[in-house]
Design an enzyme around this catalytic site. Structure first.
Site, PDB file in Angstrom:
ATOM      1  N   CYS A 369      61.976  49.346  16.795  1.00 37.47           N
ATOM      2  CA  CYS A 369      61.330  48.290  17.577  1.00 37.47           C
ATOM      3  C   CYS A 369      62.310  47.774  18.622  1.00 37.47           C
ATOM      4  CB  CYS A 369      60.888  47.156  16.650  1.00 37.47           C
ATOM      5  SG  CYS A 369      60.176  45.724  17.497  1.00 37.47           S
ATOM      6  N   HIS A 370      61.774  47.298  19.755  1.00 37.12           N
ATOM      7  CA  HIS A 370      62.637  46.764  20.809  1.00 37.12           C
ATOM      8  C   HIS A 370      63.466  45.573  20.329  1.00 37.12           C
ATOM      9  CE1 HIS A 370      61.585  49.132  24.368  1.00 37.12           C
ATOM     10  NE2 HIS A 370      60.374  49.233  23.847  1.00 37.12           N
ATOM     11  N   THR A 371      62.975  44.868  19.312  1.00 34.24           N
ATOM     12  CA  THR A 371      63.743  43.732  18.795  1.00 34.24           C
ATOM     13  C   THR A 371      65.061  44.203  18.191  1.00 34.24           C
ATOM     14  OG1 THR A 371      61.671  42.588  18.323  1.00 34.24           O
ATOM     15  CG2 THR A 371      63.652  41.716  17.291  1.00 34.24           C
ATOM     16  N   HIS A 391      63.301  46.658  10.891  1.00 32.12           N
ATOM     17  CA  HIS A 391      62.333  45.740  10.264  1.00 32.12           C
ATOM     18  C   HIS A 391      60.898  46.254  10.307  1.00 32.12           C
ATOM     19  CE1 HIS A 391      62.251  44.771  14.538  1.00 32.12           C
ATOM     20  NE2 HIS A 391      61.073  44.189  14.362  1.00 32.12           N
ATOM     21  N   GLU A 392      60.681  47.493  10.796  1.00 29.96           N
ATOM     22  CA  GLU A 392      59.346  48.103  10.734  1.00 29.96           C
ATOM     23  C   GLU A 392      59.438  49.303   9.805  1.00 29.96           C
ATOM     24  OE1 GLU A 392      57.210  49.200  14.207  1.00 29.96           O
ATOM     25  OE2 GLU A 392      57.518  47.304  15.238  1.00 29.96           O
ATOM     26  N   CYS A 421      55.125  32.468   1.426  1.00 33.65           N
ATOM     27  CA  CYS A 421      55.393  32.035   0.045  1.00 33.65           C
ATOM     28  C   CYS A 421      54.108  31.686  -0.681  1.00 33.65           C
ATOM     29  CB  CYS A 421      56.355  30.850   0.029  1.00 33.65           C
ATOM     30  SG  CYS A 421      55.643  29.264   0.550  1.00 33.65           S
ATOM     31  N   CYS A 426      53.468  24.245   0.334  1.00 30.89           N
ATOM     32  CA  CYS A 426      53.935  24.709   1.637  1.00 30.89           C
ATOM     33  C   CYS A 426      52.843  24.427   2.662  1.00 30.89           C
ATOM     34  CB  CYS A 426      54.264  26.204   1.612  1.00 30.89           C
ATOM     35  SG  CYS A 426      54.755  26.847   3.235  1.00 30.89           S
ATOM     36  N   CYS A 429      51.919  27.572   4.820  1.00 25.68           N
ATOM     37  CA  CYS A 429      51.096  28.608   4.179  1.00 25.68           C
ATOM     38  C   CYS A 429      49.691  28.104   3.885  1.00 25.68           C
ATOM     39  CB  CYS A 429      51.757  29.100   2.894  1.00 25.68           C
ATOM     40  SG  CYS A 429      53.165  30.205   3.184  1.00 25.68           S
ATOM     41  N   CYS A 437      55.773  30.496   7.764  1.00 22.13           N
ATOM     42  CA  CYS A 437      56.319  29.965   6.510  1.00 22.13           C
ATOM     43  C   CYS A 437      57.835  29.793   6.643  1.00 22.13           C
ATOM     44  CB  CYS A 437      56.001  30.923   5.364  1.00 22.13           C
ATOM     45  SG  CYS A 437      56.796  30.486   3.797  1.00 22.13           S
ATOM     46  N   ARG A 441      63.559  30.689   5.939  1.00 21.90           N
ATOM     47  CA  ARG A 441      63.946  30.827   7.348  1.00 21.90           C
ATOM     48  C   ARG A 441      65.432  30.545   7.573  1.00 21.90           C
ATOM     49  NH1 ARG A 441      65.633  32.163  11.126  1.00 21.90           N
ATOM     50  NH2 ARG A 441      65.054  31.940  13.323  1.00 21.90           N
ATOM     51  N   CYS A 509      55.498  45.125  12.496  1.00 11.21           N
ATOM     52  CA  CYS A 509      55.896  44.222  13.582  1.00 11.21           C
ATOM     53  C   CYS A 509      55.014  44.386  14.811  1.00 11.21           C
ATOM     54  CB  CYS A 509      57.371  44.417  13.951  1.00 11.21           C
ATOM     55  SG  CYS A 509      57.946  43.278  15.252  1.00 11.21           S
ATOM     56  N   ARG A 708      56.735  54.340  19.864  1.00  9.86           N
ATOM     57  CA  ARG A 708      57.400  54.149  18.584  1.00  9.86           C
ATOM     58  C   ARG A 708      58.038  55.463  18.149  1.00  9.86           C
ATOM     59  NH1 ARG A 708      57.670  49.619  19.463  1.00  9.86           N
ATOM     60  NH2 ARG A 708      57.200  47.814  18.123  1.00  9.86           N
TER      61      ARG A 708
END
Length: 713
Positions: A369-371, A391-392, A421, A426, A429, A437, A441, A509, A708
């Site tokens: 991913c570009h992130t 993260h993907e 969660c 929360c 959520c 959420c 974090r 993502c 991708r």
């Protein structure tokens, strides 16, 4: 107790749907794996079990999910439900016109009017997945009963009365139900429209009186469902009693001399009451007690069935748990980012076992991913080094830490950088307004697990001797550029195993973000106009989602015209290359040539702050919405003239498309498996082996049509 409203994208109706849910104060979300020894005899006199059954309430056509809660719920029904220790589900009846709780077969209604499937399949599955404190008949079936009013009463009786192989509903009741719709104007009009005029045989399966007649006549060989009693309350002053409702028809059918199926209808004719919710509020306590008694009487046998299923699962888990890796550190290959603007290095790392509330997974495939590149290039203000990016991904659960209940060894999961969660306290959520959420974090942003430590360490000089060296930071709570990684349980979306993980990883993502920006954040309506600024994977997902949502003008903007072919295939009606516009300015083309006042919705998918401004300024005067999806480099700020906002435009942003990860990602996967959400076109490059990740990065940098690049481990 607690009353909530939830909005979600329905796979049945292809629309956003809302449902209300009342949970008594005794509800305990964390009791999914409560020991069977701790569950006492479940009778109507002892309702201290931590698992609670649920009553589905179906409203009439002109009502929505709030009518019952506001007019019968807060002061009467909810108090009684809390006393009886049962939950109440209140779905909306939209899309409007589907109040007979049927699955339409006629155009143009069959795409969205699938309320029978929504009530009988999608909602029970959703509740089973998301609310672990609800009682079950088996590991795949909720312990539930069914009631409703008017057309909702029709739904309750026709759904609960339908002959089936396995009984799904424990008890049935209704207020003022339409029991014989094929004989009354409301039903004839609706069934003709949604099922077809020449399809009368299909009408009968949605008619409670006809269902009973089939059983009493012996034309149905199945004897299920069987109820000791079906409770109906009807007002004598109901204006629709003799023209639309006809409750006596159902009673007569059940009283037939041929009735050998134990169908016992208890019809209470209530003097002086009409068709209103005042009537419901007067007698709803009786119905809740009626259902509670039968639900809790059924609990013991149903718990035994659940125990049998649980024991089967335990046997399977014991076999899996004999793996030599469980509870021990694992040595594996990973691509480590040692510093910004440096190539990743392939190293042997040590991945510690999961701690409480954590899950260790084997990564099968990772999409770039570009992130990831954004952080690797040093633009991420939270970027920490050394770290393991990624993260993907599509993964298989290898082991679980203490207290983990939502996934098991062998499950397929997608790591989600936006956790869920789903705890009652929360507010994020529990709100339908956001998916952000904050549970983990603060630690996720610091590159560590929730306890403040890392599960990754390098080996001395990368020799793989097993000697631990220095800690390596986690990334976005995922770190999937490693053959194994550790995730927080609340970051794991459990998915259907039928989808290949090298495809499923795309939902982690970018693709989900683009889809959700349209469906959730902006809720693009049919016949809308849309502009998409940047036609990479995220932008193409925005185009695809806009087409599915019914947008009729979709403008794709990119400086690479080679991307326009796929954009058009996915739904773009116009394509603009800024380099072909005077002074590179696309604004007069969109506002003036392609539209009079601008587009209803615009989406920035570039991360360029100048493009973000342009996207806002081509939004429609008075109501246009512009959504920022792309992530800008650290320190960059957006700007525009305040007049752009004063004149009615809305500037908003989205993270992960507003999807609540553990709830919604499995639905996206299922939509793909059902053929409703193709994603293969996003995979343009494939590589094998974690060591090929740098090659994937090179493809992303050098091939202008790379969407991708998936690396299969």
């Amino acid at each position: 107790g607690y009353y909530y409203r939830f909005q979600h994208l329905s796979t049945s109706t292809k629309t956003n749907m809302i449902f209300g849910l009342f949970l008594p104060s005794s509800y305990n979300e964390n009791d999914e794996n409560e020991s069977n020894d701790e569950i006492e005899n479940a009778s109507s006199k002892n309702k201290n079990n931590k698992k609670i059954p649920i009553l589905f309430w179906l409203s009439g056509l002109t009502c929505d999910d709030t009518n019952f809660a506001m007019k019968a719920g807060s002061s009467i029904a909810f108090q009684q439900a809390s006393k009886q220790n049962i939950a109440i589900l209140m779905p909306d009846t939209s899309p409007r016109g589907a109040g007979f709780y049927i699955d339409a077969t006629q155009e143009p209604y069959k795409t969205n009017y699938q309320m029978r499937s929504y009530i009988t399949k999608e909602l029970p599955a959703l509740l089973l997945q998301e609310f672990h404190g609800l009682a079950t008949k088996t590991t795949t079936t909720l312990l539930k009963s069914l009631s409703g009013h008017s057309m909702g009463g029709h739904g309750a009786l026709s759904i609960g009365g339908q002959v089936v192989q396995v009984q799904e509903w424990t008890s049935l009741s209704a207020f003022s139900p339409i029991v014989n719709p094929i004989k009354v104007p409301w039903g004839i009009k609706a069934f003709t429209t949604y099922l077809g005029n020449d399809n009368v045989e299909e009408w009968k399966q949605y008619d409670a009186t006809n269902i009973v007649l089939d059983r009493t006549a012996g034309t149905s060989s199945m004897k299920v469902p069987i109820y000791d009693e079906i409770l109906i309350d009807q007002g004598t002053e109901d204006e629709f009693l003799d023209t639309q409702l006809l409750p006596q028809n159902l009673v007569d059918a059940a009283s037939s001399s041929a009735n050998n199926n134990n169908i016992n209808i208890k019809l209470n004719m209530r003097n002086g009451y009409d068709h209103s919710y005042y009537f419901i509020s007067a007698f709803i306590k009786n119905h809740i007690r009626f259902h509670s008694k039968r639900l809790y009487n059924a609990m013991t046998d149903q718990q035994q069935q659940k125990d049998s299923h649980d024991n089967d699962n335990d046997d399977e888990l014991t076999t899996s748990s004999s793996s030599s890796t469980i509870g021990k550190p694992i040595k594996c290959k990973a691509m480590v980012a040692r510093g910004p603007k440096q190539p990743l290095t392939e190293e042997i790392v040590i991945v510690d076992p999961p701690k409480a509330g954590e899950v260790r997974v084997k990564v099968i495939a990772n999409a770039l991913c570009h992130t990831d590149i954004y952080t690797l290039d040093g633009y991420d203000p939270e970027g920490l080094f050394p770290c393991i990016l990624g993260h993907e991904a599509g993964c298989i659960v290898e082991s679980i830490g203490d207290g983990v209940t939502s996934v098991a060894i062998g499950d397929h999961v997608i790591p989600c950088y936006t956790p869920q969660c789903n705890e009652i306290d929360c507010i994020f959520c529990m709100s339908s307004k956001t998916n952000l959420c904050p549970k983990i974090r603060s630690t996720q942003g610091k590159g560590v697990m929730p306890d403040g430590t890392s599960r990754f360490t390098d080996t001395i000089n990368g020799t793989g001797t097993g000697s631990k060296g220095n800690s390596i930071y986690h990334f976005m709570g995922c770190s999937t550029m490693s053959e194994y990684t550790v995730l927080a349980e609340i970051s794991c979306a459990k998915i259907n195993k039928d989808i290949p993980l090298e495809k499923a990883c795309l939902f982690g993502c970018g693709v989900s973000t683009g889809l959700g920006a349209v469906w959730n954040t902006c809720n693009v309506e049919r016949d809308s106009s849309v502009s998409v600024h940047g036609v990479g994977a995220v932008g193409l997902a925005v185009i695809q989602a806009s087409k599915i949502a019914g947008a009729t003008k979709i403008i794709a903007i990119d400086i690479n015209p080679e991307k326009f072919k796929l954009a058009k295939e996915l739904g773009a009606t116009h394509c603009i290359n800024p380099n072909d516009c005077k002074d590179g300015d696309i604004r007069p083309v969109i506002v003036g040539e392609l539209t009079d006042w601008g587009v209803d919705y615009s989406f920035d998918c570039t991360g360029n702050t100048e493009v973000m401004r342009t996207a806002l300024e081509v939004a429609h005067r008075g109501w246009g919405e512009s959504c920022v999806i792309g992530v800008a480099a650290a320190g960059h700020e957006i700007s525009t003239r305040p007049f752009q906002l004063v004149t009615g435009r809305v500037w908003k942003g989205t993270a992960f498309g507003g999807f609540k990860s553990r709830r919604d990602v499995p639905k996206l996967v299922q939509a793909n498996l059902d053929g409703n959400l193709p994603i293969d076109h996003y995979i343009t490059h494939r590589f094998d082996g974690v060591g090929m990740t740098n090659a994937a990065i090179s493809a992303l940098h050098t091939d202008s049509c790379c969407l991708r690049a998936v690396v299969r481990y």
